[in-house]
Write a protein that holds these residues in place. Structure first.
Motif, PDB file in Angstrom:
ATOM      1  N   GLU A  98      51.362  54.437  51.346  1.00 24.00           N
ATOM      2  CA  GLU A  98      52.704  54.582  50.780  1.00 24.00           C
ATOM      3  C   GLU A  98      52.676  55.432  49.518  1.00 24.00           C
ATOM      4  N   CYS A 124      55.525  56.933  53.849  1.00 25.21           N
ATOM      5  CA  CYS A 124      54.351  56.234  54.368  1.00 25.21           C
ATOM      6  C   CYS A 124      53.662  57.164  55.362  1.00 25.21           C
ATOM      7  N   TRP A 172      59.541  48.596  56.860  1.00 23.25           N
ATOM      8  CA  TRP A 172      59.340  48.453  55.415  1.00 23.25           C
ATOM      9  C   TRP A 172      59.612  46.994  55.044  1.00 23.25           C
ATOM     10  N   CYS A 190      54.667  49.413  53.690  1.00 22.62           N
ATOM     11  CA  CYS A 190      54.860  50.016  54.993  1.00 22.62           C
ATOM     12  C   CYS A 190      54.055  49.205  56.004  1.00 22.62           C
TER      13      CYS A 190
END
Length: 120
Positions: free
Chosen positions: A6, A22, A36, A95
């Motif tokens: 990320e 990401c 997320w 992520c």
């Protein structure tokens, strides 16, 4: 082995915007669902947004209309555009990658997280 990295976190004033990215590697990115998540101090991790392998999106009620999840399969990158940020959005954002095409179950792979801090 899937790797997720990320970037894009930081400090922003309330009402401002940030875009998280990401970068994914290690498998066919476009095929699988991605998401997320965030975790604020003293709170449990929660889902923020998800996108299926087919592009269907889902959002937590708290971010609907403010956050947008998207993916660029050519770049193997997942994004989270965050607008109208509020102090309660302050958290570490993660992520995550699923092993399914649809958004179901718990993601198997996780990034290291990026801090988002929204000042009032």
């Amino acid at each position: 082995q899937v790797q997720l990295v990320e970037s894009g976190g930081g400090l922003v004033q309330a009402g401002g915007s940030l875009r998280l990215s990401c970068a994914a590697s290690g498998r066919t990115f476009s095929r699988y669902a991605m998401g997320w998540f965030r975790q604020a101090p003293g709170k449990e991790r929660e889902s923020v947004a998800g996108i299926s392998g087919g592009g269907t999106t889902a959002y937590a009620d708290s971010v609907k209309g403010r956050f947008t999840i998207s993916r660029d399969n050519a770049k193997n990158t997942l994004y989270l555009q965050m607008n109208s940020l509020k102090p309660e959005d302050t958290a570490v954002y993660y992520c995550a990658a699923y092993v399914t095409v649809i958004l179901t179950g718990t993601p198997r792979y996780w990034g290291q997280g990026t801090q988002v801090t929204v000042s009032s």
